[in-house]
Scaffold this motif. Sequence first.
Motif, PDB file in Angstrom:
ATOM      1  N   LYS A 126      44.283  39.257  70.021  1.00 17.49           N
ATOM      2  CA  LYS A 126      45.555  38.525  70.672  1.00 17.49           C
ATOM      3  C   LYS A 126      46.639  38.319  69.755  1.00 17.49           C
ATOM      4  O   LYS A 126      46.236  38.027  68.552  1.00 17.49           O
ATOM      5  CB  LYS A 126      44.945  37.065  71.494  1.00 17.49           C
ATOM      6  CG  LYS A 126      46.260  36.311  71.882  1.00 17.49           C
ATOM      7  CD  LYS A 126      45.958  34.974  72.154  1.00 17.49           C
ATOM      8  CE  LYS A 126      47.254  34.219  72.595  1.00 17.49           C
ATOM      9  NZ  LYS A 126      47.116  33.081  73.210  1.00 17.49           N
ATOM     10  N   ILE A 127      47.955  38.857  70.088  1.00 17.71           N
ATOM     11  CA  ILE A 127      49.023  38.562  69.020  1.00 17.71           C
ATOM     12  C   ILE A 127      50.092  37.371  69.965  1.00 17.71           C
ATOM     13  O   ILE A 127      50.418  37.714  70.861  1.00 17.71           O
ATOM     14  CB  ILE A 127      49.527  40.110  69.015  1.00 17.71           C
ATOM     15  CG1 ILE A 127      48.706  41.047  68.459  1.00 17.71           C
ATOM     16  CG2 ILE A 127      50.966  40.077  68.290  1.00 17.71           C
ATOM     17  CD1 ILE A 127      49.299  42.531  68.282  1.00 17.71           C
ATOM     18  N   VAL A 128      50.461  36.777  68.844  1.00 19.01           N
ATOM     19  CA  VAL A 128      51.177  35.827  69.102  1.00 19.01           C
ATOM     20  C   VAL A 128      52.802  35.971  68.474  1.00 19.01           C
ATOM     21  O   VAL A 128      52.665  36.147  67.031  1.00 19.01           O
ATOM     22  CB  VAL A 128      50.775  34.345  68.695  1.00 19.01           C
ATOM     23  CG1 VAL A 128      51.984  33.272  68.921  1.00 19.01           C
ATOM     24  CG2 VAL A 128      49.487  34.067  69.352  1.00 19.01           C
ATOM     25  N   LEU A 129      53.919  36.126  69.044  1.00 16.44           N
ATOM     26  CA  LEU A 129      55.016  36.626  68.588  1.00 16.44           C
ATOM     27  C   LEU A 129      55.752  35.075  68.249  1.00 16.44           C
ATOM     28  O   LEU A 129      56.049  34.423  69.339  1.00 16.44           O
ATOM     29  CB  LEU A 129      55.851  37.385  69.275  1.00 16.44           C
ATOM     30  CG  LEU A 129      55.211  38.969  69.257  1.00 16.44           C
ATOM     31  CD1 LEU A 129      56.119  39.890  70.236  1.00 16.44           C
ATOM     32  CD2 LEU A 129      55.216  39.625  67.847  1.00 16.44           C
ATOM     33  N   ARG A 154      41.133  45.544  68.362  1.00 12.89           N
ATOM     34  CA  ARG A 154      39.716  44.682  68.798  1.00 12.89           C
ATOM     35  C   ARG A 154      40.186  43.444  69.146  1.00 12.89           C
ATOM     36  O   ARG A 154      40.855  42.520  68.799  1.00 12.89           O
ATOM     37  CB  ARG A 154      38.852  44.717  67.477  1.00 12.89           C
ATOM     38  CG  ARG A 154      38.477  45.950  67.156  1.00 12.89           C
ATOM     39  CD  ARG A 154      37.369  45.885  65.945  1.00 12.89           C
ATOM     40  NE  ARG A 154      37.329  47.236  65.284  1.00 12.89           N
ATOM     41  CZ  ARG A 154      36.421  47.222  64.136  1.00 12.89           C
ATOM     42  NH1 ARG A 154      35.877  46.374  63.946  1.00 12.89           N
ATOM     43  NH2 ARG A 154      36.343  48.630  63.815  1.00 12.89           N
ATOM     44  N   ASP A 155      39.329  42.989  70.239  1.00 14.37           N
ATOM     45  CA  ASP A 155      39.729  41.662  70.883  1.00 14.37           C
ATOM     46  C   ASP A 155      39.290  40.500  69.843  1.00 14.37           C
ATOM     47  O   ASP A 155      39.968  39.492  70.049  1.00 14.37           O
ATOM     48  CB  ASP A 155      38.777  41.384  72.056  1.00 14.37           C
ATOM     49  CG  ASP A 155      39.218  42.091  73.420  1.00 14.37           C
ATOM     50  OD1 ASP A 155      40.488  42.492  73.565  1.00 14.37           O
ATOM     51  OD2 ASP A 155      38.356  42.346  74.411  1.00 14.37           O
ATOM     52  N   SER A 156      38.581  40.816  69.019  1.00 12.45           N
ATOM     53  CA  SER A 156      38.098  39.766  67.951  1.00 12.45           C
ATOM     54  C   SER A 156      38.993  39.403  66.763  1.00 12.45           C
ATOM     55  O   SER A 156      39.236  38.326  66.186  1.00 12.45           O
ATOM     56  CB  SER A 156      36.968  39.960  67.090  1.00 12.45           C
ATOM     57  OG  SER A 156      36.778  41.437  66.562  1.00 12.45           O
ATOM     58  N   TRP A 157      39.978  40.440  66.870  1.00 10.78           N
ATOM     59  CA  TRP A 157      41.173  40.294  65.729  1.00 10.78           C
ATOM     60  C   TRP A 157      42.163  39.340  66.213  1.00 10.78           C
ATOM     61  O   TRP A 157      42.311  39.430  67.516  1.00 10.78           O
ATOM     62  CB  TRP A 157      41.620  41.550  65.482  1.00 10.78           C
ATOM     63  CG  TRP A 157      40.766  42.400  64.693  1.00 10.78           C
ATOM     64  CD1 TRP A 157      39.587  42.290  64.382  1.00 10.78           C
ATOM     65  CD2 TRP A 157      40.945  43.781  64.275  1.00 10.78           C
ATOM     66  NE1 TRP A 157      38.850  43.181  63.668  1.00 10.78           N
ATOM     67  CE2 TRP A 157      39.668  44.461  63.676  1.00 10.78           C
ATOM     68  CE3 TRP A 157      42.048  44.874  64.443  1.00 10.78           C
ATOM     69  CZ2 TRP A 157      39.615  45.477  63.221  1.00 10.78           C
ATOM     70  CZ3 TRP A 157      41.771  46.099  63.770  1.00 10.78           C
ATOM     71  CH2 TRP A 157      40.592  46.406  63.118  1.00 10.78           C
ATOM     72  N   LYS A 158      42.953  38.684  65.672  1.00  8.23           N
ATOM     73  CA  LYS A 158      44.079  37.965  65.884  1.00  8.23           C
ATOM     74  C   LYS A 158      45.286  38.513  65.173  1.00  8.23           C
ATOM     75  O   LYS A 158      45.158  38.836  63.995  1.00  8.23           O
ATOM     76  CB  LYS A 158      43.927  36.338  65.492  1.00  8.23           C
ATOM     77  CG  LYS A 158      42.811  35.717  66.054  1.00  8.23           C
ATOM     78  CD  LYS A 158      42.409  34.521  65.302  1.00  8.23           C
ATOM     79  CE  LYS A 158      41.312  33.901  65.827  1.00  8.23           C
ATOM     80  NZ  LYS A 158      39.843  34.433  65.407  1.00  8.23           N
ATOM     81  N   GLY A 159      46.371  38.296  65.849  1.00  5.64           N
ATOM     82  CA  GLY A 159      47.681  38.788  65.296  1.00  5.64           C
ATOM     83  C   GLY A 159      49.055  37.833  65.279  1.00  5.64           C
ATOM     84  O   GLY A 159      48.960  37.103  66.351  1.00  5.64           O
ATOM     85  N   PHE A 181      44.782  39.610  61.473  1.00  2.53           N
ATOM     86  CA  PHE A 181      43.343  38.943  60.892  1.00  2.53           C
ATOM     87  C   PHE A 181      42.291  39.858  61.562  1.00  2.53           C
ATOM     88  O   PHE A 181      41.853  39.586  62.619  1.00  2.53           O
ATOM     89  CB  PHE A 181      43.188  37.405  61.235  1.00  2.53           C
ATOM     90  CG  PHE A 181      44.238  36.690  60.598  1.00  2.53           C
ATOM     91  CD1 PHE A 181      43.944  35.836  59.506  1.00  2.53           C
ATOM     92  CD2 PHE A 181      45.690  36.665  60.828  1.00  2.53           C
ATOM     93  CE1 PHE A 181      44.908  34.953  58.678  1.00  2.53           C
ATOM     94  CE2 PHE A 181      46.672  35.845  60.122  1.00  2.53           C
ATOM     95  CZ  PHE A 181      46.152  35.031  59.116  1.00  2.53           C
ATOM     96  N   SER A 182      41.636  40.744  60.518  1.00  4.81           N
ATOM     97  CA  SER A 182      40.580  41.468  61.189  1.00  4.81           C
ATOM     98  C   SER A 182      39.472  40.831  60.691  1.00  4.81           C
ATOM     99  O   SER A 182      39.461  39.802  60.172  1.00  4.81           O
ATOM    100  CB  SER A 182      40.753  43.020  60.619  1.00  4.81           C
ATOM    101  OG  SER A 182      40.400  43.030  59.335  1.00  4.81           O
ATOM    102  N   PRO A 208      38.010  36.850  57.967  1.00  2.96           N
ATOM    103  CA  PRO A 208      39.409  36.123  58.311  1.00  2.96           C
ATOM    104  C   PRO A 208      39.688  36.054  59.623  1.00  2.96           C
ATOM    105  O   PRO A 208      40.509  35.211  60.164  1.00  2.96           O
ATOM    106  CB  PRO A 208      40.217  37.564  57.887  1.00  2.96           C
ATOM    107  CG  PRO A 208      39.376  38.115  57.006  1.00  2.96           C
ATOM    108  CD  PRO A 208      38.019  37.748  57.183  1.00  2.96           C
ATOM    109  N   ASN A 209      39.119  36.782  60.719  1.00  4.38           N
ATOM    110  CA  ASN A 209      39.037  36.666  62.163  1.00  4.38           C
ATOM    111  C   ASN A 209      38.418  35.553  62.804  1.00  4.38           C
ATOM    112  O   ASN A 209      38.224  35.240  64.030  1.00  4.38           O
ATOM    113  CB  ASN A 209      39.171  37.637  62.666  1.00  4.38           C
ATOM    114  CG  ASN A 209      37.584  38.260  62.973  1.00  4.38           C
ATOM    115  OD1 ASN A 209      36.966  38.199  61.736  1.00  4.38           O
ATOM    116  ND2 ASN A 209      37.380  38.939  64.020  1.00  4.38           N
TER     117      ASN A 209
END
Length: 189
Positions: free
Chosen positions: A1-4, A25-30, A50-51, A175-176
């Motif tokens: 998921k990415i949050v702008l 990947r779904d487990s990563w955050k952005g 954040f991988s 990190p994720n």
Amino acid sequence: KIVLHSPTGMKKTEIKAINSLSKLRDSWKGYGSFLVQDRQGSMEIDLLIFSHSRIILVEVKEWAGEIFSDGKRWIQNIGNKTYYHNAPTHTKREHALRLQNLLKQELEHRWGMFYIVEYAIVLSGTAKIAHLAPQEKNVVFTLDEFLKINGRDEYEQTFPFRPEYEKLLKRNKRPNDPMPFSPSFPSGY
């Protein structure tokens, strides 16, 4: 998921590119489109991923034409016009180091460790790379090339396995992983 956090500060084409990176990947955050301030000044962040093994600072470039680099500057030829830019690889390498130091200073006590911050330049436009300096070849990607890091082999080829760092990650949070707090980045420029 990415949050702008402040999409109004980005070009629509850059937002489109960052949204396509949500296919990672779904487990990563952005987290994207925000500024970070340290003692040296402010840093504009297009995207911070954040991988599972590190944090990746991504600079998105929506460029056209042909790109030549000598490692210090990028020369962009579009038709009969030539534009000179500071090499984004140099700038983002510096930003990655500054960000890693800032995270270490401000958050290591909360996270229990520090995390490696890598950087990547993602070309989302039609630009073609005619020449890159040797030190840039492993950090500059087209959007399609960067999306391939979703695969394990491609990820480890792009961001090599570091045994000593992996030992730390086995004993600590990745990190994720969910953190005891959510990163809050300022919205707006």
